[in-house]
Write a protein that holds these residues in place. Structure first.
Motif, PDB file in Angstrom:
ATOM      1  N   GLU A 133     -31.995 -12.359 -44.729  1.00  0.00           N
ATOM      2  CA  GLU A 133     -31.446 -11.004 -44.694  1.00  0.00           C
ATOM      3  C   GLU A 133     -32.299 -10.058 -45.538  1.00  0.00           C
ATOM      4  O   GLU A 133     -32.393  -8.861 -45.255  1.00  0.00           O
ATOM      5  CB  GLU A 133     -30.004 -11.030 -45.217  1.00  0.00           C
ATOM      6  CG  GLU A 133     -29.045 -11.796 -44.318  1.00  0.00           C
ATOM      7  CD  GLU A 133     -27.686 -12.022 -44.969  1.00  0.00           C
ATOM      8  OE1 GLU A 133     -27.536 -11.643 -46.148  1.00  0.00           O
ATOM      9  OE2 GLU A 133     -26.794 -12.581 -44.306  1.00  0.00           O
ATOM     10  N   LEU A 134     -32.948 -10.624 -46.571  1.00  0.00           N
ATOM     11  CA  LEU A 134     -33.807  -9.815 -47.439  1.00  0.00           C
ATOM     12  C   LEU A 134     -35.039  -9.315 -46.681  1.00  0.00           C
ATOM     13  O   LEU A 134     -35.461  -8.169 -46.852  1.00  0.00           O
ATOM     14  CB  LEU A 134     -34.227 -10.653 -48.650  1.00  0.00           C
ATOM     15  CG  LEU A 134     -34.662  -9.917 -49.916  1.00  0.00           C
ATOM     16  CD1 LEU A 134     -33.553  -9.023 -50.438  1.00  0.00           C
ATOM     17  CD2 LEU A 134     -35.078 -10.930 -50.986  1.00  0.00           C
ATOM     18  N   HIS A 135     -35.618 -10.168 -45.833  1.00  0.00           N
ATOM     19  CA  HIS A 135     -36.750  -9.738 -45.007  1.00  0.00           C
ATOM     20  C   HIS A 135     -36.350  -8.566 -44.114  1.00  0.00           C
ATOM     21  O   HIS A 135     -37.083  -7.572 -44.010  1.00  0.00           O
ATOM     22  CB  HIS A 135     -37.232 -10.895 -44.117  1.00  0.00           C
ATOM     23  CG  HIS A 135     -37.966 -11.980 -44.844  1.00  0.00           C
ATOM     24  ND1 HIS A 135     -37.312 -12.947 -45.568  1.00  0.00           N
ATOM     25  CD2 HIS A 135     -39.285 -12.254 -44.943  1.00  0.00           C
ATOM     26  CE1 HIS A 135     -38.205 -13.787 -46.081  1.00  0.00           C
ATOM     27  NE2 HIS A 135     -39.418 -13.389 -45.715  1.00  0.00           N
ATOM     28  N   ALA A 136     -35.197  -8.681 -43.481  1.00  0.00           N
ATOM     29  CA  ALA A 136     -34.735  -7.626 -42.578  1.00  0.00           C
ATOM     30  C   ALA A 136     -34.471  -6.324 -43.342  1.00  0.00           C
ATOM     31  O   ALA A 136     -34.760  -5.228 -42.840  1.00  0.00           O
ATOM     32  CB  ALA A 136     -33.467  -8.080 -41.852  1.00  0.00           C
ATOM     33  N   GLU A 137     -33.948  -6.452 -44.550  1.00  0.00           N
ATOM     34  CA  GLU A 137     -33.676  -5.269 -45.373  1.00  0.00           C
ATOM     35  C   GLU A 137     -34.971  -4.555 -45.741  1.00  0.00           C
ATOM     36  O   GLU A 137     -35.063  -3.320 -45.666  1.00  0.00           O
ATOM     37  CB  GLU A 137     -32.926  -5.706 -46.643  1.00  0.00           C
ATOM     38  CG  GLU A 137     -32.259  -4.587 -47.403  1.00  0.00           C
ATOM     39  CD  GLU A 137     -31.372  -5.112 -48.524  1.00  0.00           C
ATOM     40  OE1 GLU A 137     -30.823  -4.271 -49.271  1.00  0.00           O
ATOM     41  OE2 GLU A 137     -31.232  -6.348 -48.669  1.00  0.00           O
ATOM     42  N   LEU A 138     -35.984  -5.328 -46.137  1.00  0.00           N
ATOM     43  CA  LEU A 138     -37.278  -4.728 -46.476  1.00  0.00           C
ATOM     44  C   LEU A 138     -37.886  -4.053 -45.253  1.00  0.00           C
ATOM     45  O   LEU A 138     -38.420  -2.943 -45.356  1.00  0.00           O
ATOM     46  CB  LEU A 138     -38.222  -5.799 -47.013  1.00  0.00           C
ATOM     47  CG  LEU A 138     -39.665  -5.346 -47.289  1.00  0.00           C
ATOM     48  CD1 LEU A 138     -39.700  -4.199 -48.297  1.00  0.00           C
ATOM     49  CD2 LEU A 138     -40.513  -6.519 -47.771  1.00  0.00           C
ATOM     50  N   GLU A 139     -37.805  -4.677 -44.105  1.00  0.00           N
ATOM     51  CA  GLU A 139     -38.383  -4.092 -42.892  1.00  0.00           C
ATOM     52  C   GLU A 139     -37.712  -2.772 -42.544  1.00  0.00           C
ATOM     53  O   GLU A 139     -38.394  -1.797 -42.190  1.00  0.00           O
ATOM     54  CB  GLU A 139     -38.267  -5.092 -41.741  1.00  0.00           C
ATOM     55  CG  GLU A 139     -39.240  -6.254 -41.883  1.00  0.00           C
ATOM     56  CD  GLU A 139     -38.969  -7.430 -40.970  1.00  0.00           C
ATOM     57  OE1 GLU A 139     -39.861  -8.265 -40.788  1.00  0.00           O
ATOM     58  OE2 GLU A 139     -37.845  -7.514 -40.438  1.00  0.00           O
TER      59      GLU A 139
END
Length: 391
Positions: free
Chosen positions: A88-94
Protein backbone atom coordinates in the motif's frame (compact mmCIF):
# COMPACT_ATOMS: atom_id res chain seq x y z
CA UNK A 1 41.94 -34.82 -8.49
CA UNK A 2 43.03 -31.17 -8.92
CA UNK A 3 46.09 -30.63 -11.08
CA UNK A 4 49.28 -29.35 -9.51
CA UNK A 5 49.84 -25.62 -9.92
CA UNK A 6 52.50 -24.87 -12.53
CA UNK A 7 54.87 -21.93 -12.26
CA UNK A 8 55.71 -19.65 -15.16
CA UNK A 9 53.58 -17.72 -17.65
CA UNK A 10 50.05 -18.91 -18.23
CA UNK A 11 48.95 -19.53 -21.80
CA UNK A 12 46.11 -17.19 -22.80
CA UNK A 13 44.00 -20.20 -23.67
CA UNK A 14 44.28 -21.30 -20.04
CA UNK A 15 43.57 -17.82 -18.67
CA UNK A 16 40.19 -16.56 -19.92
CA UNK A 17 40.57 -13.34 -17.89
CA UNK A 18 44.13 -12.53 -18.89
CA UNK A 19 42.87 -9.65 -21.02
CA UNK A 20 41.77 -7.89 -17.83
CA UNK A 21 45.40 -7.28 -16.86
CA UNK A 22 46.01 -5.59 -20.21
CA UNK A 23 42.93 -3.40 -19.77
CA UNK A 24 43.94 -2.50 -16.23
CA UNK A 25 47.40 -1.38 -17.37
CA UNK A 26 45.86 0.67 -20.19
CA UNK A 27 43.59 2.44 -17.68
CA UNK A 28 46.52 3.08 -15.34
CA UNK A 29 48.59 4.70 -18.09
CA UNK A 30 45.64 6.89 -19.10
CA UNK A 31 44.93 7.99 -15.53
CA UNK A 32 41.50 6.33 -15.60
CA UNK A 33 41.73 3.85 -12.72
CA UNK A 34 38.67 3.94 -10.47
CA UNK A 35 38.41 2.54 -6.99
CA UNK A 36 35.81 2.25 -4.26
CA UNK A 37 36.26 4.57 -1.30
CA UNK A 38 33.90 3.54 1.54
CA UNK A 39 32.87 6.50 3.70
CA UNK A 40 32.19 6.41 7.41
CA UNK A 41 28.84 7.32 8.90
CA UNK A 42 30.39 10.36 10.61
CA UNK A 43 32.70 11.59 7.85
CA UNK A 44 34.06 15.07 8.67
CA UNK A 45 34.23 16.05 4.98
CA UNK A 46 32.06 18.83 3.60
CA UNK A 47 30.14 16.96 0.90
CA UNK A 48 29.83 18.48 -2.57
CA UNK A 49 30.11 15.10 -4.29
CA UNK A 50 26.84 13.33 -3.46
CA UNK A 51 23.43 14.06 -4.94
CA UNK A 52 21.54 14.88 -1.73
CA UNK A 53 20.38 18.17 -3.27
CA UNK A 54 17.83 19.12 -0.63
CA UNK A 55 19.74 17.76 2.36
CA UNK A 56 17.01 15.22 3.15
CA UNK A 57 18.93 11.93 3.27
CA UNK A 58 19.59 12.40 7.00
CA UNK A 59 16.52 14.47 7.86
CA UNK A 60 14.95 13.03 11.05
CA UNK A 61 11.50 12.72 9.46
CA UNK A 62 12.91 10.89 6.46
CA UNK A 63 15.02 8.42 8.43
CA UNK A 64 12.19 7.85 10.91
CA UNK A 65 9.82 7.10 8.03
CA UNK A 66 12.33 4.60 6.61
CA UNK A 67 12.63 2.85 9.96
CA UNK A 68 8.86 2.77 10.47
CA UNK A 69 8.29 1.31 7.00
CA UNK A 70 10.88 -1.41 7.60
CA UNK A 71 9.30 -2.29 10.94
CA UNK A 72 5.81 -2.47 9.44
CA UNK A 73 6.47 -4.01 6.01
CA UNK A 74 9.79 -5.79 6.47
CA UNK A 75 13.33 -5.22 5.20
CA UNK A 76 12.55 -6.29 1.62
CA UNK A 77 9.64 -6.16 -0.78
CA UNK A 78 9.75 -10.01 -0.91
CA UNK A 79 9.05 -10.29 -4.64
CA UNK A 80 8.41 -8.53 -7.91
CA UNK A 81 5.76 -5.81 -7.96
CA UNK A 82 3.35 -8.14 -9.81
CA UNK A 83 3.67 -10.90 -7.21
CA UNK A 84 4.16 -9.76 -3.59
CA UNK A 85 6.34 -6.68 -4.03
CA UNK A 86 3.60 -4.03 -4.20
CA UNK A 87 2.56 -2.64 -0.84
CA UNK A 88 0.00 0.00 0.00
CA UNK A 89 3.00 2.26 0.62
CA UNK A 90 4.16 1.88 -2.99
CA UNK A 91 0.72 2.86 -4.24
CA UNK A 92 0.62 5.86 -1.90
CA UNK A 93 3.99 7.12 -3.15
CA UNK A 94 2.91 6.69 -6.78
CA UNK A 95 -0.28 8.70 -6.24
CA UNK A 96 1.46 11.55 -4.43
CA UNK A 97 4.44 11.67 -6.79
CA UNK A 98 2.21 11.85 -9.87
CA UNK A 99 0.05 14.56 -8.30
CA UNK A 100 3.05 16.62 -7.18
CA UNK A 101 4.72 16.53 -10.59
CA UNK A 102 1.46 17.08 -12.49
CA UNK A 103 1.19 13.73 -14.27
CA UNK A 104 -1.78 11.39 -14.46
CA UNK A 105 -0.03 8.30 -13.14
CA UNK A 106 3.27 6.94 -11.82
CA UNK A 107 5.09 3.63 -11.49
CA UNK A 108 7.85 3.06 -8.90
CA UNK A 109 10.82 0.85 -9.79
CA UNK A 110 13.93 -0.25 -7.93
CA UNK A 111 16.20 2.45 -9.39
CA UNK A 112 16.29 5.41 -11.73
CA UNK A 113 18.37 3.28 -14.09
CA UNK A 114 15.61 0.63 -14.17
CA UNK A 115 13.01 3.35 -14.74
CA UNK A 116 14.85 4.66 -17.80
CA UNK A 117 15.32 1.18 -19.24
CA UNK A 118 11.62 0.49 -18.68
CA UNK A 119 10.39 3.67 -20.36
CA UNK A 120 12.68 3.56 -23.39
CA UNK A 121 12.38 -0.15 -24.18
CA UNK A 122 8.65 -0.51 -23.55
CA UNK A 123 7.72 2.57 -25.58
CA UNK A 124 9.85 1.74 -28.62
CA UNK A 125 10.74 -1.56 -30.27
CA UNK A 126 12.41 -2.97 -33.37
CA UNK A 127 10.16 -1.00 -35.75
CA UNK A 128 10.54 2.33 -33.89
CA UNK A 129 12.81 5.35 -34.24
CA UNK A 130 14.53 6.88 -31.21
CA UNK A 131 16.29 10.25 -31.36
CA UNK A 132 18.67 10.51 -28.42
CA UNK A 133 20.64 13.54 -27.25
CA UNK A 134 24.42 13.06 -27.45
CA UNK A 135 24.78 14.08 -23.80
CA UNK A 136 22.26 11.61 -22.39
CA UNK A 137 22.91 9.51 -19.29
CA UNK A 138 24.21 5.96 -19.70
CA UNK A 139 20.85 4.51 -18.62
CA UNK A 140 19.08 6.19 -21.53
CA UNK A 141 21.82 5.07 -23.91
CA UNK A 142 21.48 1.50 -22.66
CA UNK A 143 17.71 1.72 -23.05
CA UNK A 144 18.20 2.69 -26.70
CA UNK A 145 20.55 -0.24 -27.24
CA UNK A 146 18.23 -2.75 -25.60
CA UNK A 147 15.17 -1.44 -27.45
CA UNK A 148 16.34 -2.83 -30.83
CA UNK A 149 14.99 0.39 -32.34
CA UNK A 150 16.76 2.46 -34.95
CA UNK A 151 18.56 5.10 -32.88
CA UNK A 152 19.79 8.46 -34.16
CA UNK A 153 22.13 10.35 -31.82
CA UNK A 154 21.37 14.06 -32.19
CA UNK A 155 23.89 16.81 -31.38
CA UNK A 156 23.61 18.01 -27.80
CA UNK A 157 20.61 20.25 -27.03
CA UNK A 158 19.73 20.76 -30.71
CA UNK A 159 15.96 20.68 -31.36
CA UNK A 160 16.50 21.39 -35.06
CA UNK A 161 18.60 18.23 -35.38
CA UNK A 162 15.89 16.26 -33.59
CA UNK A 163 13.28 17.63 -36.01
CA UNK A 164 15.45 16.66 -38.96
CA UNK A 165 15.88 13.11 -37.64
CA UNK A 166 12.13 12.72 -37.11
CA UNK A 167 11.14 14.26 -40.44
CA UNK A 168 9.42 11.81 -42.74
CA UNK A 169 9.47 8.89 -40.31
CA UNK A 170 6.29 6.84 -40.32
CA UNK A 171 5.38 4.76 -37.30
CA UNK A 172 6.40 4.79 -33.68
CA UNK A 173 8.96 7.46 -32.74
CA UNK A 174 10.24 9.12 -29.60
CA UNK A 175 12.81 11.71 -28.61
CA UNK A 176 14.79 10.96 -25.47
CA UNK A 177 16.65 13.52 -23.35
CA UNK A 178 17.88 14.36 -19.89
CA UNK A 179 16.17 17.42 -18.45
CA UNK A 180 19.42 18.47 -16.74
CA UNK A 181 22.58 16.85 -18.03
CA UNK A 182 24.54 15.23 -15.24
CA UNK A 183 28.05 16.16 -16.41
CA UNK A 184 27.81 19.93 -16.92
CA UNK A 185 24.47 20.66 -15.25
CA UNK A 186 23.00 22.40 -18.30
CA UNK A 187 19.27 22.14 -19.01
CA UNK A 188 17.68 20.71 -22.15
CA UNK A 189 15.47 22.99 -24.31
CA UNK A 190 12.35 21.06 -23.31
CA UNK A 191 9.77 23.53 -24.64
CA UNK A 192 11.38 23.51 -28.10
CA UNK A 193 11.73 19.72 -28.05
CA UNK A 194 8.04 19.46 -27.14
CA UNK A 195 7.12 21.58 -30.17
CA UNK A 196 9.22 19.32 -32.40
CA UNK A 197 7.63 16.14 -31.01
CA UNK A 198 4.08 17.49 -31.35
CA UNK A 199 4.71 18.46 -34.97
CA UNK A 200 6.19 15.04 -35.77
CA UNK A 201 3.66 12.99 -33.83
CA UNK A 202 6.45 11.62 -31.65
CA UNK A 203 6.58 10.93 -27.92
CA UNK A 204 8.99 12.79 -25.65
CA UNK A 205 10.74 10.92 -22.81
CA UNK A 206 12.48 13.17 -20.29
CA UNK A 207 14.85 11.90 -17.61
CA UNK A 208 14.26 14.39 -14.80
CA UNK A 209 16.71 12.84 -12.32
CA UNK A 210 18.46 16.18 -11.74
CA UNK A 211 15.37 18.38 -12.10
CA UNK A 212 12.96 16.94 -9.52
CA UNK A 213 13.22 18.89 -6.29
CA UNK A 214 15.30 21.62 -7.92
CA UNK A 215 13.45 23.10 -10.91
CA UNK A 216 9.82 24.11 -11.40
CA UNK A 217 7.44 25.64 -8.88
CA UNK A 218 8.30 24.20 -5.47
CA UNK A 219 10.69 21.69 -7.06
CA UNK A 220 8.06 19.95 -9.21
CA UNK A 221 10.64 19.31 -11.89
CA UNK A 222 11.76 20.49 -15.30
CA UNK A 223 8.80 19.03 -17.26
CA UNK A 224 6.43 20.94 -14.96
CA UNK A 225 8.45 24.13 -15.49
CA UNK A 226 8.31 23.64 -19.28
CA UNK A 227 4.55 23.07 -19.30
CA UNK A 228 4.84 19.38 -20.18
CA UNK A 229 3.27 17.95 -17.05
CA UNK A 230 0.18 15.98 -18.05
CA UNK A 231 0.83 16.34 -21.80
CA UNK A 232 -0.52 13.26 -23.62
CA UNK A 233 2.74 12.76 -25.56
CA UNK A 234 5.15 13.32 -22.63
CA UNK A 235 6.69 10.82 -20.20
CA UNK A 236 9.11 11.67 -17.40
CA UNK A 237 11.40 9.46 -15.39
CA UNK A 238 12.74 10.45 -11.98
CA UNK A 239 15.05 9.07 -9.36
CA UNK A 240 14.20 8.98 -5.67
CA UNK A 241 17.89 8.93 -4.74
CA UNK A 242 18.85 12.54 -5.37
CA UNK A 243 16.59 15.38 -4.20
CA UNK A 244 14.42 12.97 -2.22
CA UNK A 245 17.42 11.45 -0.46
CA UNK A 246 16.22 7.85 -0.72
CA UNK A 247 16.57 5.09 -3.33
CA UNK A 248 14.59 3.96 -6.37
CA UNK A 249 13.06 5.49 -9.48
CA UNK A 250 9.72 6.12 -11.14
CA UNK A 251 8.09 6.67 -14.52
CA UNK A 252 5.44 9.39 -14.76
CA UNK A 253 2.98 9.82 -17.60
CA UNK A 254 -0.50 9.13 -18.96
CA UNK A 255 -2.33 6.28 -17.22
CA UNK A 256 -2.36 4.16 -20.40
CA UNK A 257 1.43 4.48 -20.65
CA UNK A 258 1.89 3.32 -17.06
CA UNK A 259 -0.51 0.41 -17.61
CA UNK A 260 1.51 -0.54 -20.70
CA UNK A 261 4.74 -0.55 -18.66
CA UNK A 262 3.19 -2.76 -15.98
CA UNK A 263 2.50 -5.33 -18.69
CA UNK A 264 5.61 -5.03 -20.86
CA UNK A 265 8.59 -3.40 -19.10
CA UNK A 266 11.09 -6.12 -18.23
CA UNK A 267 12.90 -4.10 -15.54
CA UNK A 268 9.56 -3.79 -13.76
CA UNK A 269 8.12 -7.26 -14.33
CA UNK A 270 11.24 -9.29 -13.51
CA UNK A 271 12.80 -7.17 -10.76
CA UNK A 272 12.11 -7.31 -7.03
CA UNK A 273 10.08 -4.31 -5.89
CA UNK A 274 11.72 -1.35 -4.16
CA UNK A 275 12.25 -2.10 -0.47
CA UNK A 276 9.65 -0.56 1.89
CA UNK A 277 12.20 1.52 3.83
CA UNK A 278 13.23 3.36 0.66
CA UNK A 279 9.57 3.89 -0.29
CA UNK A 280 8.75 5.28 3.14
CA UNK A 281 11.77 7.59 3.07
CA UNK A 282 10.94 8.92 -0.40
CA UNK A 283 7.32 9.56 0.58
CA UNK A 284 8.39 11.48 3.70
CA UNK A 285 10.90 13.52 1.68
CA UNK A 286 8.27 14.35 -0.94
CA UNK A 287 5.91 15.59 1.76
CA UNK A 288 8.69 17.69 3.30
CA UNK A 289 9.39 19.29 -0.07
CA UNK A 290 5.70 20.04 -0.50
CA UNK A 291 5.66 21.79 2.89
CA UNK A 292 9.01 23.53 2.40
CA UNK A 293 9.21 24.59 -1.26
CA UNK A 294 11.93 27.09 -0.37
CA UNK A 295 14.41 24.19 -0.38
CA UNK A 296 14.30 24.18 -4.19
CA UNK A 297 15.04 27.90 -4.31
CA UNK A 298 17.91 27.53 -1.84
CA UNK A 299 19.70 24.78 -3.76
CA UNK A 300 19.62 26.88 -6.93
CA UNK A 301 21.00 29.86 -5.00
CA UNK A 302 23.84 27.74 -3.61
CA UNK A 303 24.74 26.49 -7.10
CA UNK A 304 24.83 30.06 -8.39
CA UNK A 305 27.01 31.18 -5.48
CA UNK A 306 29.49 28.36 -6.12
CA UNK A 307 29.69 29.25 -9.80
CA UNK A 308 30.12 32.95 -9.08
CA UNK A 309 32.91 32.35 -6.59
CA UNK A 310 34.82 29.91 -8.78
CA UNK A 311 34.64 31.96 -11.98
CA UNK A 312 35.63 35.11 -10.08
CA UNK A 313 38.79 33.23 -9.10
CA UNK A 314 39.56 32.50 -12.75
CA UNK A 315 38.39 28.89 -13.01
CA UNK A 316 36.35 27.66 -15.98
CA UNK A 317 32.97 26.58 -14.68
CA UNK A 318 29.73 25.98 -16.56
CA UNK A 319 26.88 28.23 -15.46
CA UNK A 320 24.46 25.92 -13.60
CA UNK A 321 20.84 25.55 -14.65
CA UNK A 322 20.05 23.39 -11.61
CA UNK A 323 22.21 21.98 -8.78
CA UNK A 324 25.27 20.68 -10.68
CA UNK A 325 28.36 22.90 -11.11
CA UNK A 326 31.03 21.62 -13.51
CA UNK A 327 34.64 22.87 -13.31
CA UNK A 328 37.08 22.02 -16.09
CA UNK A 329 40.35 20.20 -15.29
CA UNK A 330 43.48 20.05 -17.51
CA UNK A 331 43.70 16.24 -17.71
CA UNK A 332 42.38 13.04 -16.09
CA UNK A 333 45.48 12.72 -13.92
CA UNK A 334 45.32 16.31 -12.70
CA UNK A 335 41.60 16.04 -12.08
CA UNK A 336 42.25 13.05 -9.81
CA UNK A 337 45.02 14.94 -8.00
CA UNK A 338 42.81 18.01 -7.64
CA UNK A 339 39.97 15.98 -6.13
CA UNK A 340 42.42 14.27 -3.76
CA UNK A 341 43.83 17.63 -2.65
CA UNK A 342 40.29 18.89 -1.98
CA UNK A 343 39.62 15.78 0.10
CA UNK A 344 42.81 16.32 2.08
CA UNK A 345 41.59 19.86 2.77
CA UNK A 346 38.25 18.60 4.09
CA UNK A 347 36.07 18.83 0.96
CA UNK A 348 34.57 15.94 -1.03
CA UNK A 349 34.03 16.71 -4.73
CA UNK A 350 33.12 14.57 -7.71
CA UNK A 351 35.75 13.77 -10.33
CA UNK A 352 34.45 12.97 -13.81
CA UNK A 353 36.80 11.50 -16.42
CA UNK A 354 36.40 9.55 -19.65
CA UNK A 355 34.33 7.53 -20.40
CA UNK A 356 31.90 9.27 -18.00
CA UNK A 357 32.26 12.54 -19.92
CA UNK A 358 31.02 12.48 -23.52
CA UNK A 359 33.39 15.22 -24.70
CA UNK A 360 36.51 13.59 -23.22
CA UNK A 361 37.24 16.60 -21.00
CA UNK A 362 37.82 15.81 -17.33
CA UNK A 363 36.28 18.02 -14.67
CA UNK A 364 35.36 18.34 -11.05
CA UNK A 365 31.64 17.95 -10.56
CA UNK A 366 30.16 19.84 -7.62
CA UNK A 367 26.65 19.34 -6.32
CA UNK A 368 24.93 22.12 -4.44
CA UNK A 369 22.83 21.32 -1.38
CA UNK A 370 19.98 23.33 0.08
CA UNK A 371 21.32 22.81 3.62
CA UNK A 372 24.73 24.38 2.98
CA UNK A 373 25.35 27.64 4.80
CA UNK A 374 26.89 30.69 3.16
CA UNK A 375 30.01 30.04 5.24
CA UNK A 376 30.27 26.49 3.91
CA UNK A 377 29.85 27.71 0.33
CA UNK A 378 32.69 30.20 0.87
CA UNK A 379 34.82 27.42 2.39
CA UNK A 380 34.22 25.20 -0.62
CA UNK A 381 35.19 27.94 -3.06
CA UNK A 382 38.35 28.65 -1.06
CA UNK A 383 39.42 24.98 -1.03
CA UNK A 384 38.71 24.37 -4.73
CA UNK A 385 40.49 27.52 -5.88
CA UNK A 386 43.38 26.99 -3.45
CA UNK A 387 44.05 23.46 -4.72
CA UNK A 388 43.45 24.12 -8.43
CA UNK A 389 46.19 22.86 -10.81
CA UNK A 390 48.69 25.54 -11.74
CA UNK A 391 50.12 25.64 -15.26
Amino acid sequence: MPQDRQDGPVDSQDDPFGWIDTDRERRRRAGLVRELRPRSADSPLLDLAGNDYLGLARHPRVTAAAAEAAQRWGAGATGSRLVTGSTELHAELERELAAFCGFESALVLSSGYAANLAAVTALSGADALIVSDAGNHASLIDGCRLSRAETVVAPHADPAAVAKALDGHEGRALAVTDSVFSVDGDAAPLADLADVCRAAGAALVVDDAHGLGVLGAGGRGAPYAAGLAGAPYAVATVTLSKALGSQGGAVLGPARVIEHLVNTARTFIFDTGLNPAAVGAALAALRLLRREPERAERVRAVATALHTGLTAAGLTAVRPDAAVVSVRAPSPERAVRWAADCRAAGLAVGCFRPPSVPDGISRLRLTARADLTDQQVAQAVEVITGTAPRD
